[in-house]
Design a protein around this motif. Structure first.
Motif, PDB file in Angstrom:
ATOM      1  N   GLU A  78      14.512  -5.552   9.998  1.00 14.41           N
ATOM      2  CA  GLU A  78      14.480  -5.349   8.542  1.00 14.41           C
ATOM      3  C   GLU A  78      14.879  -3.912   8.196  1.00 14.41           C
ATOM      4  O   GLU A  78      15.642  -3.681   7.254  1.00 14.41           O
ATOM      5  CB  GLU A  78      13.089  -5.658   8.003  1.00 14.41           C
ATOM      6  N   ILE A  79      14.361  -2.962   8.952  1.00 18.48           N
ATOM      7  CA  ILE A  79      14.705  -1.555   8.712  1.00 18.48           C
ATOM      8  C   ILE A  79      16.186  -1.332   8.996  1.00 18.48           C
ATOM      9  O   ILE A  79      16.873  -0.615   8.254  1.00 18.48           O
ATOM     10  CB  ILE A  79      13.835  -0.630   9.584  1.00 18.48           C
ATOM     11  N   SER A 108      15.719  -1.969  -1.881  1.00 19.53           N
ATOM     12  CA  SER A 108      16.654  -3.006  -1.432  1.00 19.53           C
ATOM     13  C   SER A 108      16.700  -4.158  -2.429  1.00 19.53           C
ATOM     14  O   SER A 108      17.760  -4.725  -2.691  1.00 19.53           O
ATOM     15  CB  SER A 108      16.257  -3.526  -0.049  1.00 19.53           C
ATOM     16  N   ALA A 109      15.528  -4.510  -2.991  1.00 16.46           N
ATOM     17  CA  ALA A 109      15.468  -5.611  -3.951  1.00 16.46           C
ATOM     18  C   ALA A 109      16.312  -5.297  -5.175  1.00 16.46           C
ATOM     19  O   ALA A 109      17.063  -6.153  -5.679  1.00 16.46           O
ATOM     20  CB  ALA A 109      14.020  -5.870  -4.359  1.00 16.46           C
ATOM     21  N   ARG A 140      21.764  -0.352   6.718  1.00 18.45           N
ATOM     22  CA  ARG A 140      23.124  -0.782   6.401  1.00 18.45           C
ATOM     23  C   ARG A 140      23.340  -0.875   4.894  1.00 18.45           C
ATOM     24  O   ARG A 140      24.384  -0.481   4.371  1.00 18.45           O
ATOM     25  CB  ARG A 140      23.405  -2.146   7.045  1.00 18.45           C
ATOM     26  N   LEU A 141      22.347  -1.386   4.186  1.00 17.46           N
ATOM     27  CA  LEU A 141      22.480  -1.640   2.751  1.00 17.46           C
ATOM     28  C   LEU A 141      22.414  -0.353   1.934  1.00 17.46           C
ATOM     29  O   LEU A 141      23.225  -0.134   1.023  1.00 17.46           O
ATOM     30  CB  LEU A 141      21.379  -2.601   2.292  1.00 17.46           C
ATOM     31  N   LEU A 152       7.423  -5.244  16.210  1.00 15.40           N
ATOM     32  CA  LEU A 152       8.471  -4.228  16.309  1.00 15.40           C
ATOM     33  C   LEU A 152       9.851  -4.832  16.085  1.00 15.40           C
ATOM     34  O   LEU A 152      10.666  -4.288  15.329  1.00 15.40           O
ATOM     35  CB  LEU A 152       8.405  -3.541  17.673  1.00 15.40           C
ATOM     36  N   MET A 153      10.118  -5.959  16.728  1.00 13.83           N
ATOM     37  CA  MET A 153      11.449  -6.563  16.626  1.00 13.83           C
ATOM     38  C   MET A 153      11.711  -7.085  15.215  1.00 13.83           C
ATOM     39  O   MET A 153      12.824  -6.943  14.688  1.00 13.83           O
ATOM     40  CB  MET A 153      11.596  -7.683  17.656  1.00 13.83           C
ATOM     41  N   ASN A 154      10.697  -7.690  14.582  1.00 12.76           N
ATOM     42  CA  ASN A 154      10.877  -8.207  13.219  1.00 12.76           C
ATOM     43  C   ASN A 154      11.064  -7.073  12.218  1.00 12.76           C
ATOM     44  O   ASN A 154      12.007  -7.070  11.426  1.00 12.76           O
ATOM     45  CB  ASN A 154       9.678  -9.071  12.813  1.00 12.76           C
TER      46      ASN A 154
END
Length: 738
Positions: free
Chosen positions: A326-327, A242-243, A332-333, A320-322
């Motif tokens: 991110e996942i 992603s970076a 999407r990316l 889990l939510m954080n």
């Protein structure tokens, strides 16, 4: 001698310039030396060409006229190989600190060329070298460095005439020293700060600083993108991808683990950005890597409190939510896909209540460890709440992966039922969805997985995938749950009672209390619709408490009204029956209403009683100690054997309606019912048949020796005032055989 051609000289200079540029680009480490030689040549060549042009014009001169070189702004010597002729121009005389008269002597030449005494080999090097570097102390005592370029001007039989032109390297040497010092300072600073630098111009090959080479144990300063990515921890490669994909001119930062010189993974803080190329520069991408392992270890304790579940030691809901969001963003990316599976341990409350919280925690921990075995790179296992868990899996293109994974989990989980848990059927149910397809955020995707789990209606070991149609049904159930909670607060629940008749006398011996939800507009909601929702939402406890207390109160009221004393039967769900304080709750209801325990009967289903036989027997004995009757409902429809009739302390066996429906036509059904009745009588257990709708069925059961009967033949479930009419209308017939 050939004539000097200016056009040819121009072409030579142009070609040389292009060649120098190519060398500097291909071999940057040779750039400084190449430029020095090139500049020397550029400076010396015009001078040499000018002298050659002058000598051609003045062919009568036997030697070069020194006036041409005297005032040129570069060091110059015209000399013959026998030193019979020596000319040193003004620029060089000033540096050497000699007069014009001393300039034609050999020692001056030797000093300029850095030779202490006549040395034929030394002069051969000067003549044979394109660039010969010398150092000497000038007039003010400082050291001067000069690169000499020597050309043959004229040759005769006796001697040769040479032109030596110097290029002063003193300032360049100082600059080089300064650059080396600056470079040493930079490398030292990076080493002291333990910061590594990595830069790429094409996104395929990276150049690493000396400190980064040391940190990661690289073989050299060049490493491909693929090789560098291979050093990144598998669970952090998505963040690294992603970076690279999202890199912009703004400075960004990620945390990732990279295999280091000690062969272990270290945490690094990677700050990176990209710089666009211009007409004269190449684009750059890269940044700085700072080893943050110690900081991560310090933060681990804080993170453990914030993001790790204390009981299972895996991620909690916050983590889990954080991580899930991110996942989701990465999906999407980078056009990735992941599965989110939500799992629920079936009837976990029974495990806690029957086996204790220590065993309950044991089950939770081991279930978490089972889940962790199935975590894929970039995925996560987490405990959401009490007995709810979540698993995030990378989607590699198999639509069967969630179901296959859950079945493997169920298989391993069932094997934990040993020792104290041997009587428990350990199972789990699951719902799953796919991201990013099944939601506009991770929260929405996990909610849809929970929808899929709830769509099973509470059935054990179910596995359901999310479908958009589920949303509406879940919303309806959710609204019904809210309405049910309000109904309890607003006293909209009431009890209906169905008569039980003694077959030998025809008298009313008892009633079964059945819950009904009557809305203010008169609409009756079926128990089949709201009881399962009550069980899942834990409202069932309030409902069961209402049934127990209201049933006892109503029975006492009828007795006070002078009606015959009858048995009030109430039903307990598994949630109620497996509570450790069940005896206390029943005792409290009896004490509060004043009902004699012998007029209260608790009905349990066969599957409920046999789910944990040891605990069931213990609970039943506690109720029997109070004097309460016990009935087993739906006997024969499950997986029990008749041997349980001797084990369970029941007082009444209820024959399921499925055996009664065709008993007048089905001889096998009749034989089964007759056999069960005989065995029950031998154990001094009374029997009751439900679902009787005609007198033929009643007659057959009476002849078979059945004690009691219940069904539409005698009356449907009715409100208390209707049952009072039933009392009054049938008082005279209660003692008469039908």
């Amino acid at each position: 001698m050939h004539k000097f051609n200016p056009l040819a000289a121009t072409l030579i200079i142009t070609a040389a310039t292009a060649a120098v540029g190519a060398v500097c680009f291909i071999r940057p480490e040779m750039a400084l030396a190449t430029i020095i030689v090139y500049l020397s040549t550029i400076i010396f060549l015009p001078i040499l060409l000018a002298i050659l042009a002058w000598t051609q014009k003045n062919k009568t001169s036997s030697l070069i006229k020194p006036e041409v070189a005297e005032n040129l702004n570069t060091e110059m010597i015209i000399w013959s190989d026998d030193f019979s002729y020596v000319f040193i121009n003004k620029k060089l005389r000033t540096l050497l600190g000699i007069s014009e008269n001393e300039a034609n002597k050999k020692p001056a030449v030797w000093k300029a060329f850095g030779i202490n005494a006549p040395d034929s080999k030394g002069f051969e090097k000067i003549v044979g070298s394109k660039s010969y570097e010398t150092r000497f102390k000038n007039a003010d005592g400082t050291i001067t460095s000069i690169a000499w370029s020597t050309s043959l001007v004229k040759k005769s039989k006796k001697k040769c005439l040479y032109l030596s032109t110097g290029f002063n390297l003193t300032e360049i040497k100082k600059m080089k020293v300064n650059l080396a010092s600056a470079n040493d300072f930079f490398n030292s600073s990076m080493e002291l700060a333990e910061i590594g630098i990595i830069i790429s111009t094409d996104g395929k090959k990276y150049i690493a600083s000396s400190e980064l080479i040391r940190m990661l144990g690289l073989k050299n300063n060049s490493i491909s993108l693929g090789d560098f990515r291979a050093l990144v921890h598998p669970n952090d490669r998505i963040a690294f991808d992603s970076a690279i994909k999202s890199c912009s001119s703004e400075i960004k930062s990620i945390e990732m683990r990279i295999k280091s010189a000690d062969s272990g993974y270290h945490w690094y803080s990677y700050r990176y950005k990209s710089i666009k190329g211009t007409e004269n520069t190449l684009p750059l991408f890269g940044g700085a890597l700072l080893d943050s392992t110690q900081e991560h270890e310090k933060d681990a304790l804080i993170e453990r409190l914030a993001y790790i579940d204390e009981v299972t030691e895996i991620a909690n809901r916050n983590k889990l939510m954080n991580a899930g969001q991110e996942i989701y963003d990465t999906c999407r990316l980078l056009n990735y896909s992941y599965w989110i599976i939500v799992l629920d341990i079936d009837r976990f409350h029974i495990i806690n209540d029957t086996c204790g919280y220590t065993n309950g925690n044991f089950v939770l921990r081991n279930f978490a460890h089972i889940l962790y075995k199935f975590v894929t790179p970039g995925g996560l296992a987490a405990r959401i709440s009490g007995d709810n868990f979540a698993l995030i899996l990378r989607d590699y293109g198999s639509d069967e992966l969630p179901v296959r994974t859950v079945k493997s989990i169920q298989d391993e989980f069932s094997k934990l039922a040993v020792d104290e848990l041997s009587s428990i059927n350990l199972s789990c149910s699951a719902g799953y969805s796919r991201m990013p397809e099944d939601g506009d955020s991770f929260l929405e995707v996990i909610e849809h997985a929970e929808f899929a789990l709830k769509s099973s209606g509470g059935s054990q070991s179910s596995i359901s995938g999310y479908e958009s149609s589920m949303h509406d049904s879940i919303i309806v159930r959710s609204e019904l749950e809210k309405s049910l909670a309000l109904a309890l607060d607003n006293n909209e629940l009431s009890l209906f009672y169905q008569p039980k008749i003694e077959l030998s006398t025809g008298r009313l011996m008892g009633v079964e209390a059945l819950i009904r939800w009557i809305k203010p507009d008169g609409t009756i909601v079926s128990p089949d619709d709201f009881v399962p929702i009550a069980e899942r939402s834990h409202l069932i406890g309030r409902i069961s408490e209402f049934v127990l207390n209201e049933g006892c109160r109503q029975n006492v009221l009828w007795q006070k009204m002078g009606f015959p004393k009858i048995v009030m039967s109430i039903n307990f769900t598994s949630t109620d029956f497996y509570q450790t304080d069940l005896k206390e709750k029943v005792f409290e209801a009896l004490a509060k209403t004043g009902l004699d325990p012998r007029w209260l009967e608790v009905e349990l289903t066969e599957s409920l009683a046999l789910n944990d036989i040891d605990f069931a027997v213990s609970q039943m004995n506690k109720l029997r100690e109070l004097g309460v009757k016990l009935a087993m409902d739906d006997f024969g429809t499950g997986y029990s054997s008749l041997s349980y009739l001797q084990t369970l302390p029941i007082t009444l066996l209820k024959l399921d309606r499925s055996f009664i429906t065709d008993i007048e036509h089905d001889n096998i059904a009749y034989e089964i019912v007759s056999a069960v009745i005989r065995i029950a009588k031998s154990k001094k257990i009374e029997t009751i048949a439900e679902g009787i709708e005609n007198s033929v069925q009643e007659s057959i059961l009476r002849m078979a020796g059945c004690d009691y009967a219940q069904g539409f033949l005698y009356g449907k479930p009715m409100p208390p005032e209707k049952l009072q009419q039933f009392f009054e209308q049938n008082l005279n017939g209660f003692n008469k055989i039908r």
